[in-house]
Design a protein around this motif. Sequence first.
Motif, PDB file in Angstrom:
ATOM      1  N   SER A 132       0.769  -1.235   0.000  1.00 29.78           N
ATOM      2  CA  SER A 132       0.000   0.000   0.000  1.00 29.78           C
ATOM      3  C   SER A 132       0.801   1.285   0.000  1.00 29.78           C
ATOM      4  O   SER A 132       0.236   2.366   0.126  1.00 29.78           O
ATOM      5  CB  SER A 132      -0.962   0.010   1.205  1.00 29.78           C
ATOM      6  OG  SER A 132      -1.972  -0.955   1.015  1.00 29.78           O
ATOM      7  N   SER A 133       2.131   1.193  -0.142  1.00 29.37           N
ATOM      8  CA  SER A 133       2.944   2.395  -0.288  1.00 29.37           C
ATOM      9  C   SER A 133       3.130   2.677  -1.775  1.00 29.37           C
ATOM     10  O   SER A 133       3.701   1.862  -2.503  1.00 29.37           O
ATOM     11  CB  SER A 133       4.304   2.196   0.385  1.00 29.37           C
ATOM     12  OG  SER A 133       5.247   3.119  -0.112  1.00 29.37           O
ATOM     13  N   LYS A 134       2.672   3.836  -2.207  1.00 30.13           N
ATOM     14  CA  LYS A 134       2.786   4.185  -3.620  1.00 30.13           C
ATOM     15  C   LYS A 134       4.255   4.299  -4.036  1.00 30.13           C
ATOM     16  O   LYS A 134       4.630   3.879  -5.143  1.00 30.13           O
ATOM     17  CB  LYS A 134       2.054   5.500  -3.904  1.00 30.13           C
ATOM     18  CG  LYS A 134       1.953   5.841  -5.387  1.00 30.13           C
ATOM     19  CD  LYS A 134       1.112   7.100  -5.590  1.00 30.13           C
ATOM     20  CE  LYS A 134       0.970   7.418  -7.072  1.00 30.13           C
ATOM     21  NZ  LYS A 134       0.176   8.659  -7.286  1.00 30.13           N
ATOM     22  N   GLU A 135       5.079   4.848  -3.140  1.00 31.74           N
ATOM     23  CA  GLU A 135       6.496   4.999  -3.463  1.00 31.74           C
ATOM     24  C   GLU A 135       7.162   3.624  -3.617  1.00 31.74           C
ATOM     25  O   GLU A 135       7.956   3.401  -4.535  1.00 31.74           O
ATOM     26  CB  GLU A 135       7.203   5.810  -2.372  1.00 31.74           C
ATOM     27  CG  GLU A 135       6.840   7.283  -2.351  1.00 31.74           C
ATOM     28  CD  GLU A 135       5.514   7.599  -1.660  1.00 31.74           C
ATOM     29  OE1 GLU A 135       5.104   8.764  -1.686  1.00 31.74           O
ATOM     30  OE2 GLU A 135       4.897   6.674  -1.086  1.00 31.74           O
ATOM     31  N   HIS A 136       6.830   2.694  -2.722  1.00 35.43           N
ATOM     32  CA  HIS A 136       7.394   1.343  -2.817  1.00 35.43           C
ATOM     33  C   HIS A 136       6.934   0.652  -4.094  1.00 35.43           C
ATOM     34  O   HIS A 136       7.745   0.079  -4.836  1.00 35.43           O
ATOM     35  CB  HIS A 136       6.986   0.523  -1.596  1.00 35.43           C
ATOM     36  CG  HIS A 136       7.358  -0.926  -1.677  1.00 35.43           C
ATOM     37  ND1 HIS A 136       8.666  -1.355  -1.676  1.00 35.43           N
ATOM     38  CD2 HIS A 136       6.590  -2.045  -1.781  1.00 35.43           C
ATOM     39  CE1 HIS A 136       8.688  -2.679  -1.763  1.00 35.43           C
ATOM     40  NE2 HIS A 136       7.449  -3.126  -1.828  1.00 35.43           N
ATOM     41  N   ALA A 137       5.631   0.702  -4.369  1.00 36.35           N
ATOM     42  CA  ALA A 137       5.100   0.040  -5.565  1.00 36.35           C
ATOM     43  C   ALA A 137       5.681   0.657  -6.836  1.00 36.35           C
ATOM     44  O   ALA A 137       5.951  -0.047  -7.819  1.00 36.35           O
ATOM     45  CB  ALA A 137       3.578   0.127  -5.567  1.00 36.35           C
ATOM     46  N   LEU A 175       0.648  -1.170 -11.678  1.00 30.36           N
ATOM     47  CA  LEU A 175      -0.321  -1.997 -12.403  1.00 30.36           C
ATOM     48  C   LEU A 175      -1.681  -1.307 -12.429  1.00 30.36           C
ATOM     49  O   LEU A 175      -1.988  -0.482 -11.555  1.00 30.36           O
ATOM     50  CB  LEU A 175      -0.422  -3.373 -11.745  1.00 30.36           C
ATOM     51  CG  LEU A 175       0.811  -4.268 -11.952  1.00 30.36           C
ATOM     52  CD1 LEU A 175       0.745  -5.476 -11.035  1.00 30.36           C
ATOM     53  CD2 LEU A 175       0.915  -4.707 -13.404  1.00 30.36           C
ATOM     54  N   PRO A 176      -2.537  -1.614 -13.413  1.00 32.60           N
ATOM     55  CA  PRO A 176      -3.799  -0.875 -13.588  1.00 32.60           C
ATOM     56  C   PRO A 176      -4.706  -0.863 -12.358  1.00 32.60           C
ATOM     57  O   PRO A 176      -5.447   0.087 -12.144  1.00 32.60           O
ATOM     58  CB  PRO A 176      -4.478  -1.613 -14.755  1.00 32.60           C
ATOM     59  CG  PRO A 176      -3.359  -2.247 -15.509  1.00 32.60           C
ATOM     60  CD  PRO A 176      -2.315  -2.607 -14.490  1.00 32.60           C
ATOM     61  N   ASN A 177      -4.632  -1.913 -11.522  1.00 31.25           N
ATOM     62  CA  ASN A 177      -5.552  -1.985 -10.377  1.00 31.25           C
ATOM     63  C   ASN A 177      -5.050  -1.229  -9.153  1.00 31.25           C
ATOM     64  O   ASN A 177      -5.812  -0.992  -8.209  1.00 31.25           O
ATOM     65  CB  ASN A 177      -5.824  -3.452 -10.009  1.00 31.25           C
ATOM     66  CG  ASN A 177      -4.564  -4.222  -9.623  1.00 31.25           C
ATOM     67  OD1 ASN A 177      -3.462  -3.672  -9.627  1.00 31.25           O
ATOM     68  ND2 ASN A 177      -4.725  -5.488  -9.302  1.00 31.25           N
ATOM     69  N   TRP A 178      -3.757  -0.831  -9.125  1.00 29.96           N
ATOM     70  CA  TRP A 178      -3.137  -0.404  -7.874  1.00 29.96           C
ATOM     71  C   TRP A 178      -3.796   0.847  -7.276  1.00 29.96           C
ATOM     72  O   TRP A 178      -3.944   0.959  -6.054  1.00 29.96           O
ATOM     73  CB  TRP A 178      -1.632  -0.150  -8.078  1.00 29.96           C
ATOM     74  CG  TRP A 178      -0.901  -0.175  -6.759  1.00 29.96           C
ATOM     75  CD1 TRP A 178      -0.296  -1.244  -6.176  1.00 29.96           C
ATOM     76  CD2 TRP A 178      -0.752   0.914  -5.837  1.00 29.96           C
ATOM     77  NE1 TRP A 178       0.212  -0.901  -4.949  1.00 29.96           N
ATOM     78  CE2 TRP A 178      -0.052   0.419  -4.712  1.00 29.96           C
ATOM     79  CE3 TRP A 178      -1.155   2.254  -5.838  1.00 29.96           C
ATOM     80  CZ2 TRP A 178       0.260   1.211  -3.612  1.00 29.96           C
ATOM     81  CZ3 TRP A 178      -0.845   3.038  -4.740  1.00 29.96           C
ATOM     82  CH2 TRP A 178      -0.142   2.531  -3.649  1.00 29.96           C
ATOM     83  N   LEU A 179      -4.195   1.792  -8.089  1.00 32.72           N
ATOM     84  CA  LEU A 179      -4.798   3.031  -7.593  1.00 32.72           C
ATOM     85  C   LEU A 179      -6.287   2.885  -7.278  1.00 32.72           C
ATOM     86  O   LEU A 179      -6.924   3.838  -6.819  1.00 32.72           O
ATOM     87  CB  LEU A 179      -4.606   4.156  -8.617  1.00 32.72           C
ATOM     88  CG  LEU A 179      -3.155   4.610  -8.831  1.00 32.72           C
ATOM     89  CD1 LEU A 179      -3.058   5.546 -10.019  1.00 32.72           C
ATOM     90  CD2 LEU A 179      -2.603   5.285  -7.564  1.00 32.72           C
ATOM     91  N   HIS A 180      -6.828   1.702  -7.469  1.00 31.15           N
ATOM     92  CA  HIS A 180      -8.260   1.477  -7.229  1.00 31.15           C
ATOM     93  C   HIS A 180      -8.541   0.553  -6.054  1.00 31.15           C
ATOM     94  O   HIS A 180      -9.665   0.534  -5.548  1.00 31.15           O
ATOM     95  CB  HIS A 180      -8.909   0.863  -8.486  1.00 31.15           C
ATOM     96  CG  HIS A 180      -8.894   1.764  -9.672  1.00 31.15           C
ATOM     97  ND1 HIS A 180      -9.890   2.686  -9.923  1.00 31.15           N
ATOM     98  CD2 HIS A 180      -7.988   1.902 -10.674  1.00 31.15           C
ATOM     99  CE1 HIS A 180      -9.614   3.341 -11.037  1.00 31.15           C
ATOM    100  NE2 HIS A 180      -8.462   2.891 -11.510  1.00 31.15           N
ATOM    101  N   ILE A 181      -7.523  -0.209  -5.612  1.00 32.51           N
ATOM    102  CA  ILE A 181      -7.787  -1.289  -4.673  1.00 32.51           C
ATOM    103  C   ILE A 181      -6.565  -1.530  -3.781  1.00 32.51           C
ATOM    104  O   ILE A 181      -5.442  -1.501  -4.276  1.00 32.51           O
ATOM    105  CB  ILE A 181      -8.139  -2.573  -5.469  1.00 32.51           C
ATOM    106  CG1 ILE A 181      -8.571  -3.724  -4.587  1.00 32.51           C
ATOM    107  CG2 ILE A 181      -6.977  -3.025  -6.328  1.00 32.51           C
ATOM    108  CD1 ILE A 181      -9.072  -4.926  -5.400  1.00 32.51           C
TER     109      ILE A 181
END
Length: 423
Positions: free
Chosen positions: A136-141, A156-162
């Motif tokens: 859940s860390s945007k910087e890590h992902a 990945l396409p789902n990351w900002l939604h879930i």
Amino acid sequence: MTHPNDPTLRSFIGVDPASDFPIQNLPYGVFSAKDGLAPRVGVAIGDHVLDLWQLEQDGRLDVGELGVFAAPMLNPFMALGPKVWARIRARISELLRHDNPELRDDAGLRLRALVPTADVKLHLPIAVAGYTDFYSSKEHATNVGTMFRDKTNPLLPNWLHIPIGYNGRSSTVVVSGTKVRRPRGQLKPPNVEVPSFGPCKRLDFELEMGVVIGQPSPMGEMLTEQQAEEMIFGFVLLNDWSARDIQQWEYVPLGPFQAKAFATSISPWIVTREALQPFRVHGPAQHPTPLPYLRQAAANNYDMVLDVDLRTAQMNEPQNICRTNFKYMYWSSVQQLVHHASSGCAMNVGDLLGSGTISGPDKHERGSLLEISWNGSEPIELPGGEKRTFLEDGDSLVMRGWCQGEGYRIGFGEVEGTIVAAE
């Protein structure tokens, strides 16, 4: 009655301003002492542990259900619910106040109920019902996606939604100080035709917070933001050890398995959600706006400093390799719990949710060696000429975390683990 979070409160027990455990904290744990009694529930105050079972036996602490504090885990106490949690914390705070003679002037009770921390052994504080790890860390992902996928479009396409997560293993959640044996598994570097079986060569840590669930939710039902918040008993430091080379081969198509199943270390003290209340902050703006069930109105992140020190077998003193902050998390702990239950998944007392690796925007804020060494291409320089890209046998990792108040800090102690060789 003065609220237990009041920054002006003082205990009759002297507490250093740099201590993690002032009267405003009062974290719960499970300990045993030299008295030969079984492990039981205590609270950290300064450099002492307050034995709640002794207070209960003496009639100074009435939880409403006899024997809860004699248990070798916090699950029975957590099951009593948020109103009891708040009442008992307020009563403990009252007993420890500098101007309350009730415990202060009772020499016999003080001798029985206050044990020097140096004389106790700390145990796993909960019976872990289930363990789920998030991402859940945007910087890590973003860092991981940049390394392994697409530099121009790393998420990945789902990351900002879930809130992405996977079900881990509760059987290998261990308390700080437990040695971690280097895992074995299938390895297949990109330049070889077939896999082999052997010790992990790219062993890593992941700096995380663990969320301790203190109330259940029924199968088939969803949670509101408020319900999810009220189910959270508190937080621990969490190191989700990771075998990067095992993971690289196994994770398609179902995600991490043996690469994460061998050990997850947590700190022995659970800092309550109530103690962290003054340090709540809003997390990063979320774009696109989450679906309605994931939207949150409250400030569900925490301004919490997180530190990682590395000490090799050749070093006398550890070296800091990361300092970041829990406030950076894109998906909050409340959102993670809401999503976890959204399909109808039942949550249980003692469930543990890992936040996912916590990284910040700057290089010194990266919460894993995978990021710090940029997948091995930028080794860490250590005293004595040593270098590290991933962890070697004999290396020790210590994580610490705290929220800084005015003249006091709310801290977690530490979570430590030392790597020992594979058999």
